[in-house]
Design a protein around this motif. Structure first.
Motif, PDB file in Angstrom:
ATOM      1  N   ALA A 172     -41.239 -20.494  -9.009  1.00 26.85           N
ATOM      2  CA  ALA A 172     -42.016 -21.026  -7.897  1.00 26.85           C
ATOM      3  C   ALA A 172     -42.441 -22.474  -8.151  1.00 26.85           C
ATOM      4  CB  ALA A 172     -43.245 -20.158  -7.640  1.00 26.85           C
ATOM      5  N   CYS A 173     -42.889 -22.747  -9.367  1.00 22.52           N
ATOM      6  CA  CYS A 173     -43.397 -24.086  -9.670  1.00 22.52           C
ATOM      7  C   CYS A 173     -42.288 -25.135  -9.703  1.00 22.52           C
ATOM      8  CB  CYS A 173     -44.152 -24.068 -11.001  1.00 22.52           C
ATOM      9  SG  CYS A 173     -45.733 -23.175 -10.911  1.00 22.52           S
TER      10      CYS A 173
ATOM     11  N   ARG B  33     -50.853 -11.479  -8.130  1.00 21.06           N
ATOM     12  CA  ARG B  33     -51.137 -12.035  -9.455  1.00 21.06           C
ATOM     13  C   ARG B  33     -52.547 -11.724  -9.939  1.00 21.06           C
ATOM     14  NH1 ARG B  33     -51.313 -17.776  -9.310  1.00 21.06           N
ATOM     15  NH2 ARG B  33     -52.555 -17.378  -7.450  1.00 21.06           N
TER      16      ARG B  33
ATOM     17  N   ASP C 180     -52.942 -10.843  -3.235  1.00 17.13           N
ATOM     18  CA  ASP C 180     -52.285 -11.754  -4.175  1.00 17.13           C
ATOM     19  C   ASP C 180     -51.907 -10.906  -5.379  1.00 17.13           C
ATOM     20  OD1 ASP C 180     -51.565 -13.630  -6.134  1.00 17.13           O
ATOM     21  OD2 ASP C 180     -52.998 -15.127  -5.401  1.00 17.13           O
TER      22      ASP C 180
ATOM     23  N   TYR D  63     -41.357 -15.454 -12.502  1.00 14.86           N
ATOM     24  CA  TYR D  63     -41.451 -15.797 -11.088  1.00 14.86           C
ATOM     25  C   TYR D  63     -42.255 -17.076 -10.900  1.00 14.86           C
ATOM     26  CZ  TYR D  63     -42.089 -15.333  -6.039  1.00 14.86           C
ATOM     27  OH  TYR D  63     -42.085 -15.566  -4.681  1.00 14.86           O
ATOM     28  N   GLU D  64     -43.343 -17.216 -11.660  1.00 12.27           N
ATOM     29  CA  GLU D  64     -44.168 -18.417 -11.564  1.00 12.27           C
ATOM     30  C   GLU D  64     -43.366 -19.671 -11.912  1.00 12.27           C
ATOM     31  OE1 GLU D  64     -47.705 -20.076 -14.252  1.00 12.27           O
ATOM     32  OE2 GLU D  64     -48.329 -18.385 -12.975  1.00 12.27           O
TER      33      GLU D  64
ATOM     34  N   ASP E   9     -47.171 -13.265  -2.808  1.00 17.76           N
ATOM     35  CA  ASP E   9     -46.918 -13.770  -4.163  1.00 17.76           C
ATOM     36  C   ASP E   9     -47.977 -14.774  -4.615  1.00 17.76           C
ATOM     37  OD1 ASP E   9     -46.217 -15.845  -2.475  1.00 17.76           O
ATOM     38  OD2 ASP E   9     -44.316 -16.288  -3.477  1.00 17.76           O
TER      39      ASP E   9
ATOM     40  N   GLN F 117     -47.075 -28.776  -7.428  1.00 17.48           N
ATOM     41  CA  GLN F 117     -45.953 -28.471  -8.304  1.00 17.48           C
ATOM     42  C   GLN F 117     -44.742 -29.335  -7.931  1.00 17.48           C
ATOM     43  OE1 GLN F 117     -46.428 -26.737 -11.030  1.00 17.48           O
ATOM     44  NE2 GLN F 117     -48.546 -26.261 -10.449  1.00 17.48           N
TER      45      GLN F 117
ATOM     46  N   TYR G 110     -51.485 -23.778  -7.843  1.00 18.85           N
ATOM     47  CA  TYR G 110     -50.271 -22.982  -7.613  1.00 18.85           C
ATOM     48  C   TYR G 110     -49.844 -23.202  -6.167  1.00 18.85           C
ATOM     49  CZ  TYR G 110     -47.071 -18.989  -8.238  1.00 18.85           C
ATOM     50  OH  TYR G 110     -45.967 -18.179  -8.354  1.00 18.85           O
TER      51      TYR G 110
ATOM     52  N   PHE H  46     -48.374 -17.952  -3.814  1.00 27.44           N
ATOM     53  CA  PHE H  46     -47.994 -19.361  -3.845  1.00 27.44           C
ATOM     54  C   PHE H  46     -48.417 -20.027  -2.541  1.00 27.44           C
ATOM     55  CE2 PHE H  46     -45.128 -23.011  -3.454  1.00 27.44           C
ATOM     56  CZ  PHE H  46     -45.229 -23.562  -4.731  1.00 27.44           C
TER      57      PHE H  46
ATOM     58  N   HIS I 177     -44.053 -11.667 -13.997  1.00 28.64           N
ATOM     59  CA  HIS I 177     -44.879 -12.649 -13.304  1.00 28.64           C
ATOM     60  C   HIS I 177     -44.635 -14.074 -13.802  1.00 28.64           C
ATOM     61  CE1 HIS I 177     -47.506 -10.696 -10.407  1.00 28.64           C
ATOM     62  NE2 HIS I 177     -47.666  -9.671 -11.235  1.00 28.64           N
ATOM     63  N   GLN I 178     -44.516 -14.229 -15.100  1.00 28.44           N
ATOM     64  CA  GLN I 178     -44.349 -15.574 -15.645  1.00 28.44           C
ATOM     65  C   GLN I 178     -43.006 -16.178 -15.258  1.00 28.44           C
ATOM     66  OE1 GLN I 178     -45.133 -15.136 -19.851  1.00 28.44           O
ATOM     67  NE2 GLN I 178     -47.351 -15.324 -19.570  1.00 28.44           N
TER      68      GLN I 178
END
Length: 458
Positions: free
Chosen positions: A53-54, A134, A132, A49-50, A86, A103, A98, A88, A46-47
């Motif tokens: 994304a950011c 997450r 979601d 992917y985050e 996801d 971002q 998010y 986002f 997850h981290q």
């Protein structure tokens, strides 16, 4: 309620007149090029992917170019993914950072899409995922984690209301991703009531979860319980064309072989295959729905794939000439015509959409009961000769070469609303089997031997 009983309100007639919408699956997942659900399907960190994304910043995104292409391709409305599974967000949400606005990109993509497509005259639809990946409380649910679930549900409701408050008139709303929750958990019925207060003319789809109050007991235990039998204004068959007899419906389909988000190396369906899906939706839809919502997954840098643009513009050019057989058409499938193509109707017109052009000078159409006044090869404007009996219509003067790279269309103008004979209304594997017996007996007898007769006693 049967389809014949359902009456489309005036505020929703734009939907049946449109027939053709553009679905856009776009988000940070496009950077990976393995579809919109890559986070879950590949069980990613997850981290990591985050972080991806950011830092996403699509430098070549041009909403106005997208919208101009869509208009030229013949689309009448758009449905844009505001937030996929996801989590986002593609807009500037007050409820999370998010998002594309907070971002690296620093842009409200929903605002840009809505403004650009509206400027080009297209109706506006928004996609929103309940799920979601997450958020643990979504999957724990109200029984396991009541406090966490209440926080998540409030977040979901607030975001939906935010989307329907800040972007002007929204015509179409597409929920997705209910599993493993249901309508009672989500309080989706209550949310829909609030949505209609904000947007009185909005169309809301059926992916709002099964409700014990509205849908009753579901025998499969909730698998796939996102599609309600009774809730929602339109049905959403996915990867297939299946008429919903009780309400409006649109088939959502991909232009590639399977995935919705951008995929490196995905295979593309040819233009005639995509056009046939549009024709099938129109043919099966009748006056109460039957739209095609055709998807594209833009690239990570914000461009429409050239393979999509090529196919979409081919269909758009076809619609420029033959659009009257699709836009606002009341469905068809009037007589047995699968050996040649598809049929649609509008008023006194019957449209023969020829998938298989055989090069012969004549075409036989059986079982049309209504008297014919005129026949035109719509593709070229050429008037065609014809003769008609109680049993058949013979159309003559057809060219040997197909007059269109895609599907030629013949417009049959009738003296009244086109109707089929009783035989034409009953199809292969359907209807009264005794009619088949009568047909065989009257024309050849009952013998197993050539020539018919009745000496075998069958």
């Amino acid at each position: 309620m049967t389809q014949s009983q359902f009456q489309v309100p005036d505020r929703w007639k734009w939907f049946t007149e449109s027939r053709y919408g553009l679905f856009i699956h776009w988000g940070p997942y496009s950077r990976l090029g393995r579809g919109e659900q890559v986070l879950f399907r590949e069980h990613m960190n997850h981290q990591e992917y985050e972080a991806l994304a950011c830092s996403w910043n699509p430098e070549h995104f041009d909403a106005e170019l997208w919208a101009k292409t869509a208009r030229k391709a013949g689309f009448k409305y758009v449905c844009f993914t505001t937030r996929h599974h996801d989590g986002f967000c593609m807009w500037d949400s007050a409820y999370t950072d998010y998002s594309s606005a907070r971002q690296a990109a620093g842009r409200d993509f929903v605002r840009e899409v809505v403004d650009a497509f509206r400027k080009e005259g297209l109706r506006i639809g928004l996609y929103y995922s309940w799920i979601d990946w997450r958020l643990p409380a979504y999957f724990e649910g109200p029984q396991t984690n009541p406090e966490g679930w209440e926080t998540v549900r409030t977040y979901l409701h607030n975001q939906v209301k935010e989307l329907l408050t800040n972007y002007g008139q929204i015509d179409h709303f597409f929920f997705d991703g209910v599993w493993p929750r249901n309508a009672d958990d989500l309080q989706s019925v209550e949310l829909m009531e609030e949505m209609r207060k904000l947007q009185p003319d909005i169309l809301i789809n059926n992916r709002v979860g099964y409700s014990s109050k509205h849908d009753g007991y579901r025998a499969d235990g909730g698998i796939g319980a996102g599609d309600s039998d009774t809730l929602g204004d339109f049905g959403t068959p996915e990867h297939l064309v299946a008429a919903d007899r009780s309400r409006l419906w649109e088939s959502c389909q991909v232009t590639t072989w399977r995935l919705w988000g951008h995929v490196f190396g995905e295979r593309w369906r040819p233009a005639d295959y995509l056009l046939d899906m549009l024709c099938e939706c129109t043919e099966k839809g009748g006056a109460h729905g039957g739209n095609l919502l055709l998807n594209v997954g833009p690239t990570a840098d914000g461009q429409l794939p050239p393979e999509f643009v090529e196919r979409a513009l081919q269909i758009g050019a076809w619609l420029d000439v033959h659009g009257e057989a699709i836009y606002g058409a009341d469905g068809g499938n009037l007589t047995e015509f699968i050996t040649r193509g598809r049929q649609t109707t509008k008023g006194n017109e019957l449209y023969l959409i020829i998938r298989f052009w055989d090069g012969r000078p004549e075409l036989r159409l059986a079982d049309l009961a209504t008297k014919v006044a005129d026949v035109t090869l719509l593709t070229t404007g050429q008037k065609l000769s014809f003769s008609q009996t109680d049993d058949e219509l013979i159309i003559g003067g057809l060219p040997a070469e197909s007059p269109s790279r895609l599907f030629p269309v013949i417009r049959v103008t009738c003296a009244g609303k086109p109707e089929a004979t009783e035989w034409g209304r009953q199809r292969l594997w359907e209807g009264d089997p005794l009619r088949v017996a009568a047909w065989a007996r009257e024309q050849r007898g009952s013998s197993v031997f050539a020539g018919g007769g009745s000496d075998s006693g069958i």
